[in-house]
Design an enzyme around this catalytic site. Structure first.
Site, PDB file in Angstrom:
ATOM      1  N   SER A 123       6.510   5.799   1.702  1.00  0.00           N
ATOM      2  CA  SER A 123       5.051   5.912   1.676  1.00  0.00           C
ATOM      3  C   SER A 123       4.445   4.579   2.067  1.00  0.00           C
ATOM      4  O   SER A 123       5.056   3.520   1.885  1.00  0.00           O
ATOM      5  CB  SER A 123       4.568   6.297   0.272  1.00  0.00           C
ATOM      6  OG  SER A 123       4.475   5.173  -0.574  1.00  0.00           O
ATOM      7  N   ASP A 124       3.240   4.604   2.621  1.00  0.00           N
ATOM      8  CA  ASP A 124       2.502   3.362   2.750  1.00  0.00           C
ATOM      9  C   ASP A 124       2.040   2.986   1.343  1.00  0.00           C
ATOM     10  O   ASP A 124       1.991   3.827   0.428  1.00  0.00           O
ATOM     11  CB  ASP A 124       1.319   3.508   3.716  1.00  0.00           C
ATOM     12  CG  ASP A 124       0.967   2.185   4.380  1.00  0.00           C
ATOM     13  OD1 ASP A 124       1.291   1.132   3.806  1.00  0.00           O
ATOM     14  OD2 ASP A 124       0.369   2.198   5.469  1.00  0.00           O
ATOM     15  N   TYR A 125       1.687   1.728   1.167  1.00  0.00           N
ATOM     16  CA  TYR A 125       1.361   1.239  -0.170  1.00  0.00           C
ATOM     17  C   TYR A 125       0.188   2.014  -0.780  1.00  0.00           C
ATOM     18  O   TYR A 125      -0.898   2.056  -0.205  1.00  0.00           O
ATOM     19  CB  TYR A 125       1.021  -0.249  -0.108  1.00  0.00           C
ATOM     20  CG  TYR A 125       2.217  -1.180  -0.107  1.00  0.00           C
ATOM     21  CD1 TYR A 125       3.464  -0.777   0.361  1.00  0.00           C
ATOM     22  CD2 TYR A 125       2.101  -2.486  -0.587  1.00  0.00           C
ATOM     23  CE1 TYR A 125       4.540  -1.637   0.363  1.00  0.00           C
ATOM     24  CE2 TYR A 125       3.183  -3.357  -0.588  1.00  0.00           C
ATOM     25  CZ  TYR A 125       4.399  -2.933  -0.119  1.00  0.00           C
ATOM     26  OH  TYR A 125       5.469  -3.783  -0.130  1.00  0.00           O
TER      27      TYR A 125
END
Length: 771
Positions: A300-302
């Site tokens: 996932s992106d942050y």
């Protein structure tokens, strides 16, 4: 006697069998732990206030012995929040990763090692890491071999310190210059992005055996279509058709996965057709895994899974009522691990026990991550040598490559009366003026390299005592200007004008003025929250820089404009008034040396624009590969860019002649080649980028007026000619037709070969394609 040692601990057993054996032994909680990461929570769970491993904290935080999937950015341990890149030195980080790894191997029930991930956008973004030019600058090199080499060195530096995964490369196609993350991309063209993305992946991963412990897992991001957000605002919806999505935005990902074997992908913050990427089964399962055959893992992106519901400091998509529902959506879509902290995936165990998710779903997501832990050798040889890390990080060879890369980035846009290169023997005094003249110019996601040469320092080092070098700031862009500094404070007009007056006095003493202007790390950056913005509604020079330029020109001295920026800026005034213009983007740690090399003729610039430079924000979008009806014109304004994609001058001159096809007529499943003769007609050795563009003249759906389909960078001494061959394959001609089938349609194709995307720089031929 049969060994009682588990198969997963036996290095002689095939990795896939080791995964199967390990999975069979794992509890539900241990499986969930592999889908989580710790980043800033290191301070509470793994390290003390100095950034050193804290065994007592670790035992308390992980007392259940379930383990952990990843640890984010160990390089920033102990660093203050305002200077994340001033954390561990190379030796200290290697010692820290060894200590953390030892803890998880020895103190968790099954001894599963962790993966350490780091930012490596243009070098390892860490204390002491070598800093190369920003990707938008690397795009200007049109040099895949260079890109592969510098990312191989980045991988070596990062791996020596304990890193296993780089959250790089960014292969987003940047289609809106207002977007603050343009600097992280290779530009506006799918083909250029693809070729440089493939090179970056090969640099990071090598042959993906990881046997020499010099390579790391590459992560393609941001999947997908992050580069054309609505209104140019980071994370905004991307409103494109499936055809445009596939041909423009998915193309680099597909090729980097299938041709370079990239192991990991990061999902993007944005939505496509109403579905956020982190919740898109179509994107992450149907296209990525089923259609393309991807066997790696999606990170996932942050905080992006949280954003499926609502994240107060920025926004939310409202496709999930809460974090628990966001967890369910992300798992079902196929996000293997949540970064950067345990958050939504804290609900995994509960959701499985309640029957909302199935344990098999977790098994399927964990398996590829475990597989690469085995293939990385983490179960068998998990530690690194701190002395080796200290020795190789930012060594002389790495600094030299950083300087060569910076030289290749610099793009000559204007050179009135051949002002450049300057001859030091004919100069007594040089004035280095401007807000970017004597400050670090690294851009976003940068580390803190051991050496960071400003323009002023580089000019002084080159000229020595023979030529007097004067300096004045001239004006400010913003106050402070650090990438980490949230608040962007405009400069004071009164102070700026006082500085301009001082700069005039300095400039009058000089023979020539080097004017370093453009943007800074605040005016073009990732807008990650409501208090940390970086997207712009204007592309004009900020503050009083145009006024400073006017004052310098009014002295009557020749002005060389050095433009530093993370995005294209509408530099109409500069283009009109400066005698020469060098587009520098962000050149990395060797900035000043590279600028001096080019300005004084020790290196002949050969950069080409990887993105079109607009005349105004009102022209956007301005990308060159537009549809036939898209650039009809404006009332009282020009529809053409100020400087086009692929454009760049040299201190020498080239001619491109005698374009011809190996075969003028081919079947649609066949290939041919186009040849051109390139001659250096000037007096200096220089490089030229021969560019191949193609247009399908009549087609079942509208096609761009031209698309880059090949390029080759060559270097020629004066007077020499080289024949350049560029391949035309079915892939060069194919597109998604009226039925959304990927085909080559019979008919005539215009083949264009030359030195930029401008029609005046291209020779044209017709290729006939039959059934």
């Amino acid at each position: 006697m049969k060994s009682s040692r588990p198969k997963y601990k036996d290095a002689k057993v095939a990795a896939a069998r080791r995964v199967k054996d390990l999975l069979s032994r794992m509890t539900l909680a241990e499986k969930a732990a592999q889908m989580m990461c710790v980043w800033q929570q290191k301070a509470q769970k793994l390290v003390d206030e100095k950034g050193e491993f804290d065994l007592a904290k670790a035992k308390k935080a992980f007392k259940q012995g379930h383990g952990l999937g990843q640890v984010g950015r160990p390089s920033d341990a102990g660093a203050p929040a305002t200077t994340l890149w001033l954390g561990r030195t190379a030796r200290q980080m290697a010692e820290l990763t060894n200590a953390i790894q030892k803890f998880f191997i020895e103190e968790s029930r099954l001894g599963i090692p962790v993966i350490f991930h780091e930012e490596c956008l243009h070098g390892h973004a860490a204390n002491e890491g070598t800093s190369f030019p920003q990707p938008i600058g690397l795009g200007a090199t049109f040099n895949p071999d260079l890109v592969e080499a510098l990312y191989a060195l980045t991988a070596h530096e990062a791996r020596a310190r304990g890193t296993h995964q780089a959250l790089t490369p960014v292969v987003d196609v940047a289609r809106d210059a207002r977007w603050g993350r343009v600097e992280e991309t290779y530009g506006e063209d799918p083909h250029l992005n693809t070729q440089l993305g493939i090179a970056a992946v090969r640099g990071f991963q090598g042959d993906a055996t990881f046997k020499d412990k010099k390579r790391v897992i590459a992560t393609l991001k941001h999947f997908a279509a992050h580069g054309q957000p609505e209104s140019g605002q980071n994370c905004a919806p991307v409103n494109v058709s499936e055809r445009v999505l596939r041909e423009t935005f998915l193309h680099p990902f597909k090729d980097c996965l299938q041709k370079a074997g990239c192991i990991s992908v990061m999902a993007s913050y944005n939505e496509i057709d109403g579905v956020p990427s982190h919740a898109s089964k179509w994107l992450l399962r149907d296209v990525l895994r089923k259609e393309w055959g991807f066997k790696g893992f999606v990170v996932s992106d942050y905080y992006a899974i949280w954003e499926l519901s609502y994240r107060p400091d920025t926004h939310g998509h409202a496709v999930a009522a809460d974090k628990k529902e966001a967890c369910k959506l992300a798992v079902e879509a196929g996000v293997n691990i949540e970064l950067p902290e345990p958050d939504c995936y804290l609900h995994l165990v509960e959701l499985v026990r309640k029957g909302v998710l199935k344990e098999k779903q977790l098994d399927d997501l964990i398996a590829p991550m475990l597989l690469w832990k085995f293939k990385l050798g983490l179960f068998d040889d998990p530690y690194v040598d701190p002395a080796e890390a200290e020795r190789i990080v930012s060594c002389e060879a790495h600094r030299e490559l950083a300087r060569q890369a910076a030289r290749e980035v610099i793009t000559l846009l204007k050179n009135e009366n051949n002002l450049l290169p300057l001859n030091p023997a004919k100069l007594k005094t040089v004035a280095v003026i401007g807000p970017n003249a004597n400050r670090p110019l690294l851009g976003g996601y940068s580390g803190a390299p051991r050496q960071n040469v400003t323009v002023l320092e580089g000019i002084k080092a080159r000229l020595g005592d023979e030529v007097k070098v004067l300096h004045s700031e001239g004006c400010k862009i913003t106050v402070g200007g650090s990438w980490q500094q949230d608040a962007v404070v405009a400069s004071d007009p009164v102070e700026d004008r006082q500085q301009i007056a001082e700069a005039i006095q300095v400039a009058r003493q000089a023979d020539v003025i080097l004017l370093a202007i453009g943007g800074n790390e605040q005016t073009s950056r990732e807008a990650w929250s409501l208090t940390h913005m970086g997207d712009r509604a204007s592309l004009d020079l900020i503050g009083h820089q145009d006024e400073l330029l006017d004052a310098m020109v009014a002295t009557g001295k020749p002005v060389v404009a050095l433009i530093f920026n993370g995005r294209p800026l509408a530099i109409n005034h500069v283009a009109q008034k400066a005698s020469a213009i060098l587009e520098c983007w962000y050149l990395g740690q060797e900035c000043g040396h590279a600028v001096a090399d080019v300005v004084f003729g020790d290196y002949n610039p050969g950069g080409k624009l990887p993105i079109s430079i607009p005349r105004s924000v009102g022209q956007l979008p301005i990308f060159y590969n537009h549809k036939p009806s898209a650039r009809r014109g404006f009332l009282w304004d020009d529809a053409k860019p100020l400087f086009p994609f692929g454009f760049g001058l040299s201190y020498t001159t080239f001619t491109v002649n005698n374009a011809r096809l190996a075969r003028k007529k081919i079947r649609r499943d066949d290939s041919t080649r186009v040849f051109v003769d390139v001659t250096n007609t000037g007096k200096r050795t220089g490089s030229e980028v021969v560019q191949l563009y193609i247009r399908d003249l009549v087609s079942s759906v509208t096609r761009p007026v031209k698309e880059l389909k090949g390029f080759k960078k060559i270097e020629l001494p004066p007077g020499e000619t080289q024949t350049v061959a560029l391949d035309i394959t079915p892939e060069s001609l194919a597109f998604y037709d009226i039925h959304m089938d990927y085909v080559v349609e019979p008919g005539e194709f215009e083949i264009m070969v030359g030195t930029s995307s401008r029609d005046m720089d291209l020779q044209k031929l017709i290729l006939k394609v039959t059934q």
